[in-house]
Design an enzyme around this catalytic site. Structure first.
Site, PDB file in Angstrom:
ATOM      1  CE  LYS A   4      -0.144   3.376   4.867  1.00 56.58           C
ATOM      2  NZ  LYS A   4       0.000   3.313   6.253  1.00 56.58           N
ATOM      3  CG  HIS A  35      -5.449   1.765   5.405  1.00 53.46           C
ATOM      4  ND1 HIS A  35      -5.197   2.748   6.358  1.00 53.46           N
ATOM      5  CD2 HIS A  35      -4.710   0.917   4.989  1.00 53.46           C
ATOM      6  CE1 HIS A  35      -4.052   2.471   6.568  1.00 53.46           C
ATOM      7  NE2 HIS A  35      -3.601   1.581   6.069  1.00 53.46           N
ATOM      8  CG  ASN A  39      -1.597   1.306   1.361  1.00 51.31           C
ATOM      9  OD1 ASN A  39      -1.795   2.010   0.357  1.00 51.31           O
ATOM     10  ND2 ASN A  39      -2.285   1.309   2.619  1.00 51.31           N
ATOM     11  CD  GLU A  83      -2.993  -2.299   7.148  1.00 51.71           C
ATOM     12  OE1 GLU A  83      -2.090  -2.965   6.774  1.00 51.71           O
ATOM     13  OE2 GLU A  83      -3.707  -1.460   7.013  1.00 51.71           O
ATOM     14  CB  SER A 112       5.564  -1.742  12.093  1.00 45.17           C
ATOM     15  OG  SER A 112       5.029  -0.576  12.178  1.00 45.17           O
ATOM     16  N   GLY A 125       2.900   2.137  10.854  1.00 43.20           N
ATOM     17  CA  GLY A 125       3.913   3.453  10.677  1.00 43.20           C
ATOM     18  C   GLY A 125       4.448   3.799  11.870  1.00 43.20           C
ATOM     19  CD  GLU A 157      -2.784   5.511   6.812  1.00 47.40           C
ATOM     20  OE1 GLU A 157      -2.677   5.627   5.594  1.00 47.40           O
ATOM     21  OE2 GLU A 157      -1.821   4.741   7.423  1.00 47.40           O
TER      22      GLU A 157
END
Ligand code: 13P
Length: 251
Positions: free
Chosen positions: A14, A98, A12, A168, A213, A174, A100
């Site tokens: 992003k 996702h 991904n 996730e 991560s 991250g 985000e």
């Protein structure tokens, strides 16, 4: 017991990547032959690169996907792209739900479900993300949170070819942090049981990816956990060496 599904390693990107990043995709494609039949590879670049990447990857073992889609096929939705447009651009998968998108764009489980149904309508693989926040993990509320997300956002119909789940944990994205192997095994086992109960005979074969991560140095440990059928990789998918290093942990 059915044999484990073939692993999928998906990147991904992003909101990263310009035209020059095609060089990384080309390096991935050059190496991808050694995963043939043993692991599937997908790269999800930003929408601006979708058609270009699909053209480059055509006929190669690397599939191209998008990072989000609108639930409708077309219409007055400025700035959005539909699942049909992704397919038309040469994409074969789309990430939906996702964290985000869920947090920065206030996407509800119902929105995510509509997008997953749109993916099915356009014959794209939906890579559907679920995961708990740090507060939920600390409050021992991880499994109820995952269950609510699955209840609310799974598409109406699915099988192993149309759906991939990505677990996730929000706090692992991250941050360099990852859950311990026992925690990963617990959540993946929970998702597997859920899919088997709902999947009308196909739940065993739906792939459940771990994301958050993942890097070459921890991929082997994460990917060898029961019911972890691959990885959804953010930062480490931008560089071909790191992405391929993670995929190599599947072999
Ligand atoms: P990182 O691999 O950068 O932690 O991102 C994970 C992710 O959000 C993939 O969708």
């Amino acid at each position: 017991m059915a044999s484990a599904p073939r692993p999928l390693v998906a990147g991904n990107w992003k909101m990263n990547g310009l035209g020059a990043s095609a060089a990384e995709l080309e390096k991935m494609i050059a190496e991808a032959g050694r995963f043939n039949g043993r692991a599937d590879l997908t790269i999800c670049p930003p929408a601006t690169l979708l058609a270009r990447f699909a053209g480059i990857a055509k006929g190669s073992p690397v599939a191209i996907g998008a990072q989000d889609c609108h639930a409708e096929a077309s219409g007055a939705f400025t700035g959005d792209i539909s699942a049909e447009m992704i397919a038309d651009a040469g994409g074969s998968a789309v990430i939906v739900g996702h964290s985000e998108r869920r947090s920065y764009h206030q996407e509800s489980d119902a929105n995510v479900k509509a997008k997953a149904n749109a993916a099915a309508r356009a014959k794209l693989v939906a890579i559907l993300c679920v995961g708990e926040t740090r507060e939920e993990r600390e409050a021992d509320a991880t499994l109820p949170r995952i269950e609510r997300q699955l209840n609310g956002s799974l598409p109406d119909h699915f099988d192993a070819r149309s759906l991939v789940i990505a677990y996730e944990p929000v706090w692992a994205i991250g941050t360099g942090l990852t859950p311990g192997p026992k925690d990963v095994a617990e959540v993946h086992g929970f998702i597997r049981d859920y899919l088997v109960a709902r999947g009308k005979g196909t739940g065993e074969a739906v792939r459940i990816l771990y994301g958050g991560s993942v890097k070459p140095s921890n991929a082997k440990e994460l990917l060898s956990i029961a019911n972890v059928n691959g990885a959804l990789v953010g930062g480490a998918s931008l560089k071909s060496d790191d992405f391929l290093g993670i995929a190599a942990a599947c072999l």
